[in-house]
Design a protein around this motif. Structure first.
Motif, mmCIF file in Angstrom:
data_model
loop_
_atom_site.group_PDB
_atom_site.id
_atom_site.type_symbol
_atom_site.label_atom_id
_atom_site.label_comp_id
_atom_site.label_asym_id
_atom_site.label_seq_id
_atom_site.Cartn_x
_atom_site.Cartn_y
_atom_site.Cartn_z
ATOM 1 N N ARG A 180 0.795 -1.297 0.094
ATOM 2 C CA ARG A 180 -0.029 -0.028 -0.052
ATOM 3 C C ARG A 180 0.781 1.205 -0.132
ATOM 4 N N GLN A 181 0.182 2.222 -0.460
ATOM 5 C CA GLN A 181 1.021 3.449 -0.753
ATOM 6 C C GLN A 181 0.072 4.659 -0.006
ATOM 7 N N LEU A 182 0.274 5.254 1.415
ATOM 8 C CA LEU A 182 -0.542 6.004 1.792
ATOM 9 C C LEU A 182 -0.142 7.360 2.000
ATOM 10 N N LYS A 183 -0.884 8.397 1.396
ATOM 11 C CA LYS A 183 -0.614 9.884 1.371
ATOM 12 C C LYS A 183 -0.858 10.190 2.867
ATOM 13 N N VAL A 184 0.329 10.779 3.668
ATOM 14 C CA VAL A 184 0.290 11.290 4.838
ATOM 15 C C VAL A 184 1.123 12.537 4.971
ATOM 16 N N SER A 185 0.512 13.147 6.324
ATOM 17 C CA SER A 185 1.524 14.216 6.481
ATOM 18 C C SER A 185 2.167 14.018 7.966
ATOM 19 N N ARG A 393 1.583 12.965 -10.857
ATOM 20 C CA ARG A 393 0.966 11.849 -11.646
ATOM 21 C C ARG A 393 -0.122 11.248 -10.771
ATOM 22 N N ARG A 394 -0.034 11.245 -9.597
ATOM 23 C CA ARG A 394 -1.029 10.612 -8.739
ATOM 24 C C ARG A 394 -2.304 11.594 -8.899
ATOM 25 N N GLY A 395 -2.072 12.996 -8.851
ATOM 26 C CA GLY A 395 -3.182 13.805 -9.186
ATOM 27 C C GLY A 395 -4.040 13.857 -10.233
ATOM 28 N N GLU A 396 -3.080 13.201 -11.405
ATOM 29 C CA GLU A 396 -3.485 13.127 -12.523
ATOM 30 C C GLU A 396 -4.481 12.106 -12.563
ATOM 31 N N ALA A 397 -4.005 10.792 -12.011
ATOM 32 C CA ALA A 397 -5.084 9.944 -11.967
ATOM 33 C C ALA A 397 -6.358 10.151 -11.285
ATOM 34 N N LEU A 398 -6.167 10.940 -10.173
ATOM 35 C CA LEU A 398 -7.555 11.306 -9.433
ATOM 36 C C LEU A 398 -8.414 12.435 -10.515
ATOM 37 N N ALA A 399 -7.679 13.013 -11.050
ATOM 38 C CA ALA A 399 -8.644 13.946 -11.811
ATOM 39 C C ALA A 399 -9.199 12.977 -13.015
ATOM 40 N N THR A 425 -3.841 2.896 -15.939
ATOM 41 C CA THR A 425 -2.697 2.651 -16.449
ATOM 42 C C THR A 425 -1.380 3.515 -15.625
ATOM 43 N N ILE A 426 -1.953 4.756 -15.269
ATOM 44 C CA ILE A 426 -1.034 5.447 -14.302
ATOM 45 C C ILE A 426 -0.738 4.854 -13.089
ATOM 46 N N ALA A 427 -1.828 4.404 -12.644
ATOM 47 C CA ALA A 427 -2.044 3.856 -11.071
ATOM 48 C C ALA A 427 -0.732 2.633 -11.201
ATOM 49 N N ARG A 428 -1.039 1.713 -12.140
ATOM 50 C CA ARG A 428 -0.373 0.646 -12.272
ATOM 51 C C ARG A 428 1.061 0.986 -12.439
ATOM 52 N N ARG A 429 1.600 2.091 -13.256
ATOM 53 C CA ARG A 429 2.876 2.521 -13.629
ATOM 54 C C ARG A 429 3.418 2.867 -12.159
ATOM 55 N N LEU A 430 2.703 3.481 -11.366
ATOM 56 C CA LEU A 430 3.020 4.170 -9.977
ATOM 57 C C LEU A 430 3.143 3.009 -9.017
ATOM 58 N N GLY A 431 2.513 1.936 -9.139
ATOM 59 C CA GLY A 431 2.414 0.814 -8.263
ATOM 60 C C GLY A 431 1.451 1.412 -7.209
ATOM 61 N N ASP A 432 0.445 2.316 -7.411
ATOM 62 C CA ASP A 432 -0.531 2.612 -6.746
ATOM 63 C C ASP A 432 -1.877 1.833 -6.509
ATOM 64 N N ALA A 438 -9.605 1.609 -7.429
ATOM 65 C CA ALA A 438 -10.756 2.505 -7.574
ATOM 66 C C ALA A 438 -10.937 2.493 -9.179
ATOM 67 N N ALA A 439 -9.771 2.437 -9.857
ATOM 68 C CA ALA A 439 -10.185 2.484 -11.486
ATOM 69 C C ALA A 439 -10.893 1.271 -11.832
ATOM 70 N N ASN A 440 -10.515 -0.032 -11.349
ATOM 71 C CA ASN A 440 -11.263 -1.281 -11.687
ATOM 72 C C ASN A 440 -12.677 -1.121 -11.225
#
Length: 748
Positions: A180-185, A393-399, A425-432, A438-440
């Motif tokens: 998993r990749q978790l966006k955090v602060s 790129r992650r933001g691009e996948a979101l949008a 495609t972007i998510a798979r390239r990033l390993g996200d 979500a895309a599936n």
């Protein structure tokens, strides 16, 4: 700030871009919130002015700097070799020293000076009454009070050294937990005792990697123990917030809330007002995650009151964003939009382009909530362009996911599929894996809408398996729900009920009552389809209670419409009318015009069941006017279908066919296949009453073809019986099963 409306996630990083900002002006024409050049040194000697310094603001570039000169919002200073420049902040307490060959951009907010776009070596000193915040690269910020420290930035390396007091460094990036990749602060506390700390911030940078949540939590618990052993209140509060952030991403809301409350108590004990506000912000976000909206607003309001004193605009923007999320959940879309725009204004002022792009995304969410799909699509495309511009790129996948969602709502299913596939495609390239799931899920939704149930089930099962593999319970719950809808469609009642209950158990374990209520609706739908009306009513009332506890007026009103629908099916028309009118009152109170139209349409159906044709027609015509006014053509078309049924009941067959033809044209344009089939079926009834048997047979057969494509067994059986009445020898299907009546939105 965490928001994803394709599935939905988000957090932002910071990039400064102030060169296009004009200096802020007060009402009297003088610059407001400005800093001042206090000293200029050339090889250590004080001078009154110096050439060779580049001063840029509002698109104007100057090459001479003078002592006493004001530094307006958005001013960038580039210092050449042998020159040192000392700038005093707007409140007089903060001092920034630009050493030779350094540069930065200044923005002031009351007594706080925000320094961005750093390059080279600079030193800072903050007074007791104010704080200095430094955005020293894409995903790194620092704040301090009563402290002195230095920042060195060369290329992608940032080193921070404190010589006095504590400096709180906030890092926005990713924590890896297994796959998993978790966006955090996360927060660091840098002091003179800790020594220099070096960072390499960039987009998509990793703050830490752990095999499991337990390992990650143990790591930060060790940091917490060390901070407590050193009796360092600042480091203790920061460590508690880090533990809470990890617990929050795990879905352990109770543990996270306890950690944040301890951080709050520590900050209050040490009189760290900024830390107190940040802890309250964290607590408010947890309360939002738990669906405790009133409590969340109270915590966030307390944080805002503190921020008016300590002036921390980044946290203020985050609070506006979370408050906007709460208001959106409560159906208060105008308030939510206002809050998102306040957050956007701050991020634009600070040059935080990534968070600004997320704010743009959130305004699209509100437009989508209001069924302004064309406007929302345009907004999401703006967010997509912004993410691409900064290389996120992650933001691009979101949008792309959100663009696909609006394209789907507009019936542009082929375009939506392309958008989702690009996001995948972007998510798979990033390993996200999260965005891949979500895309599936969304791709499965399009397959399901096309009636390609096998392909839809495959996509949903891929999403469910991946979510279980990486320990993402929310995504697993959503995928299970989607699997249940297909099982229900195919008449596999026991399997559907079992799958829905698994999804409900997950959402209840997460404390996510909002989404749990959506699953309860589907459970009630299965119960209703099986003739278990008592259980179905009980489930809908459970749904109503949840939404009432959440303060979600929209959700409560739709629950009442569900109850009205069953009561009408049972012939309890008086009870059904009361429930529909209660829903109408709520929709009017929360200014949900779309919902108001749905409630008026239900009122009309009850009145039709009572034989009150004139009243029913009046109610449905009011609904039609509302839905046309708010720009919801699909719902308006379905209301035209209702009007056609009423006109048929009055014997006005010509008018009924006109209404149905208008509805059919709209539904075909928007790709609403089920609505199209329903209208064709109703048109066949009218044509049969007029003796137009060949035309009626053609309408029924067209409707049947669509029902068969969608796998809608009960309507297949119903339409076959009507065809059999006109064309003997056609056999109905055995063991019909119903199409699910509900597909709740999991947009947040």
């Amino acid at each position: 700030m965490r928001l994803w409306y394709f599935m939905t996630f988000a957090l932002g990083v910071v990039i400064a871009a102030f060169l296009s900002l004009a200096p802020a002006q007060a009402s009297g024409g003088a610059p407001s919130d400005v800093s001042t050049v206090e000293r200029i040194l050339v090889d250590g000697t004080a001078v009154s002015s110096v050439s060779g310094v580049t001063v840029s603001h509002g698109g104007v570039v100057e090459h001479t700097l003078r002592t006493g000169e004001t530094v307006s919002d958005g001013t960038r200073i580039d210092v050449p070799a042998h020159v040192t420049v000392v700038v005093v902040g707007a409140g007089g307490d903060n001092t920034t020293t630009l050493e030779p060959q350094s540069s930065m951009t200044f923005v002031s907010a009351s007594s706080t000076t925000i320094v961005t776009n750093l390059k080279g070596h600079s030193t800072f000193r903050s007074g007791a009454a104010a704080s200095i915040q430094i955005q020293s690269s894409d995903a790194l910020t620092a704040s301090a009070s009563d402290a002195a420290f230095a920042v060195d930035q060369t290329g992608d390396t940032v080193t921070l050294t404190s010589t006095q007091g504590d400096v709180n460094v906030t890092k926005s990036g990713y924590v890896g937990i297994g796959a998993r990749q978790l966006k955090v602060s996360l927060v660091d506390s840098v002091s003179s005792e800790s020594g220099p700390v070096t960072y390499h911030p960039s987009f998509n940078w990793y703050l830490a990697r752990f095999a499991t949540f337990a390992q990650g939590e143990a790591f930060y618990q060790n940091r917490l123990a060390a901070a407590r052993l050193a009796n360092d209140a600042n480091a203790t509060a920061g460590a508690l917030r880090n533990v809470g952030a990890l617990q929050q991403d795990e879905g352990n809301y109770a543990g996270a809330l306890q950690s944040f409350q301890q951080a709050l108590a520590t900050s209050r004990q040490s009189r760290d007002r900024d830390g107190e506000a940040r802890a309250l912000d964290d607590i408010g976000e947890i309360e939002w995650d738990q669906g405790r909206y009133a409590a969340a607003l109270a915590s966030l309001g307390q944080a805002l009151a503190i921020l008016r004193q300590v002036h921390d605009p980044l946290v203020e923007a985050d609070i506006y964003n979370v408050m906007g999320n709460v208001r959106e959940k409560q159906g208060e879309w105008a308030n939510a939009l206002r809050l998102f725009r306040q957050s956007l204004a701050i991020h634009q002022t600070l040059g935080d382009r990534d968070d600004a792009a997320l704010d743009i995304n959130n305004t699209g969410v509100i437009e989508g909530d209001e069924s302004q799909y064309v406007a929302a699509l345009k907004t999401y495309q703006q967010a997509l362009a912004a993410f691409r511009q900064i290389g996120d790129r992650r933001g691009e996948a979101l949008a792309l996911g959100n663009v696909g969602l609006m394209q789907s709502n507009l019936g542009l299913n082929d375009a939506a599929m392309q958008s989702y596939q690009r996001a995948l495609t972007i998510a798979r390239r990033l390993g996200d894996r999260e965005r891949e799931i979500a895309a599936n899920t969304e791709i499965g939704g399009i397959f399901q809408g096309r009636g390609q149930m096998a392909e839809a089930l495959q996509s949903y099962r891929q999403a469910s398996a991946a979510a279980r593999q990486i320990g993402e319970p929310y995504s697993e719950g959503r995928a299970l729900y989607d699997i249940g809808t297909i099982q229900e469609t195919e008449g596999q009642y026991a399997d559907a009920l079992r799958t829905y209950e698994q999804a409900l158990a997950i959402f209840q374990r997460l404390g996510n009552r909002d989404f749990g209520a959506g699953v309860i609706v589907s459970i009630a739908s299965v119960q209703e389809s099986q003739g278990d009306y008592t259980d179905a009513i009980r489930s809908y009332r459970q749904e109503l209670k949840v939404f009432q506890q959440l303060g979600d007026g929209d959700g409560a009103a739709f629950a009442l419409l569900d109850i009205s629908d069953i009561q009408r099916d049972q012939g309890l028309n008086g009870d059904a009318l009361l429930s529909a009118q209660q829903a109408l009152t709520i929709f009017q109170r929360v200014s949900d015009r779309d919902g108001e139209g749905s409630a008026l349409n239900e009122v009309g159906w009850v009145e039709l069941a009572q034989g009150r044709y004139a009243d029913a027609l009046r109610s449905c015509q009011q609904a039609l006017m509302l839905l046309q006014r708010v720009g919801d053509p699909d719902s308006a078309a379905r209301t035209l279908d209702s009007i056609g049924d009423i006109q048929e009941g009055q014997g006005l067959y010509g008018q009924a066919l006109q209404s149905l033809e208008q509805a059919l044209t709209t539904l075909q344009r928007f790709g609403d296949r089920l609505g199209e089939a329903d209208v064709l079926d109703d048109a066949g009834d009218v044509q049969r009453h007029e003796g137009q048997y060949d035309e009626a047979l053609q309408s029924y057969r067209q409707a049947l073809a669509i029902y068969q494509q969608l796998g809608d067994q009960p309507d297949i059986a119903k339409t076959l019986k009507r065809i059999q009445g006109l064309a003997p020898g056609v056999k109905p299907l055995a063991n019909p099963s119903p199409q699910p009546r509900h597909r709740p939105s999991f947009a947040s």
